[in-house]
Design an enzyme around this catalytic site. Structure first.
Site: not given
Length: 259
Positions: A143, A156
């Site tokens: 990501s 995350y």
């Protein structure tokens, strides 16, 4: 993307039942690969497999909890006995919103179990097959949060940072075994998860929030799962045989232009 063929290849896609994973699974099948979907949600897996087979593609699926080491290794060994595996896509993952103070220990543990250990489990399980069959390709889904700070995404971001560095380590350690390992780092992509998140947190303001989130990308919109799938297709094709140990942001300019 018909120029990038996966004919006679076998690919495993974790989390292939929805979103980016589904797009990768269906794109790979259209490009000639036999696709195994590793998915915890039976209905989602069945839907993806139906799309593949109804379009003339080939595939199968296995129910799998990527955080369970023994289960993952057993499933990959079973698949490896059925077919020579060429590609592993580590896509399965979960999200979390919150700062470090808003991240209870149990939430952190769950993020780690799925997003970090899940990737480790799958790579650990597939490497003996790759080494025994002359090599293979691994794509890890990271990501933009792995390389830039994003507000309220502590756990995350931590997990995706680990995915990024795992990619570099595996690429270097198994270069001589003809194993290529790269990762893709998307910015915000329009998936069912995004729609569900907006509906849950901003009831009655869904359209307004979708527009607002879209404009956080400098290009002015969210990405699509198919755009990510097309990048994965290239990286897994023989056309990308000189590429390993590299992170590929697909972010509408977010990393370089958002500031």
């Amino acid at each position: 993307m018909s120029g990038f063929s996966l004919k006679n290849k076998t690919a495993i896609v974790t989390g292939g039942g929805s979103g980016i994973g589904k797009a990768i699974a269906t794109t790979f099948a259209k490009s000639g690969a036999f696709v195994y979907i590793l998915e915890y949600n039976k209905d989602n897996a069945a839907e993806t497999l139906y799309e593949i087979t109804s379009s003339g593609g080939q595939g199968d699926w296995r129910k799998c909890d990527v955080s369970n080491h023994k289960e993952v290794v057993s499933i990959l060994d079973e698949i490896g006995r059925e077919r020579k595996v060429d590609i592993l896509i580590n896509n399965a993952g979960i999200a979390h919103v919150g700062t470090i103070e808003q991240t209870p220990e149990e939430d952190l543990d769950r993020i780690y179990e799925v997003n970090v250990k899940g990737v480790y489990n799958c790579i650990y399980g597939i490497l003996p097959h790759f080494k025994g069959n002359g090599g293979g390709v691994i794509i890890n889904m990271a990501s933009i949060a792995s390389v830039v700070g994003i507000s309220d995404r502590f756990a995350y971001s931590m997990s995706k940072g680990a995915v990024l560095t795992m990619t570099y380590s595996v690429a270097k350690d198994y270069l001589s075994d003809n194993v290529r390992c790269n990762c893709i780092s998307p910015a915000r992509v329009h998936t069912p998860f995004v729609d569900g998140f907006i509906a849950k947190n901003y009831p009655g303001k869904e359209e307004e929030m979708f527009e607002k989130l879209s404009k956080t990308q400098p290009i002015g919109r969210m990405g699509t799962p198919e755009e990510v799938a097309n990048l994965a297709l290239y990286l897994c094709s023989d056309s990308a045989s000189f590429i390993t140990g590299t992170n590929f942001p697909i972010d509408g300019g977010f990393i370089k232009l958002n500031g």
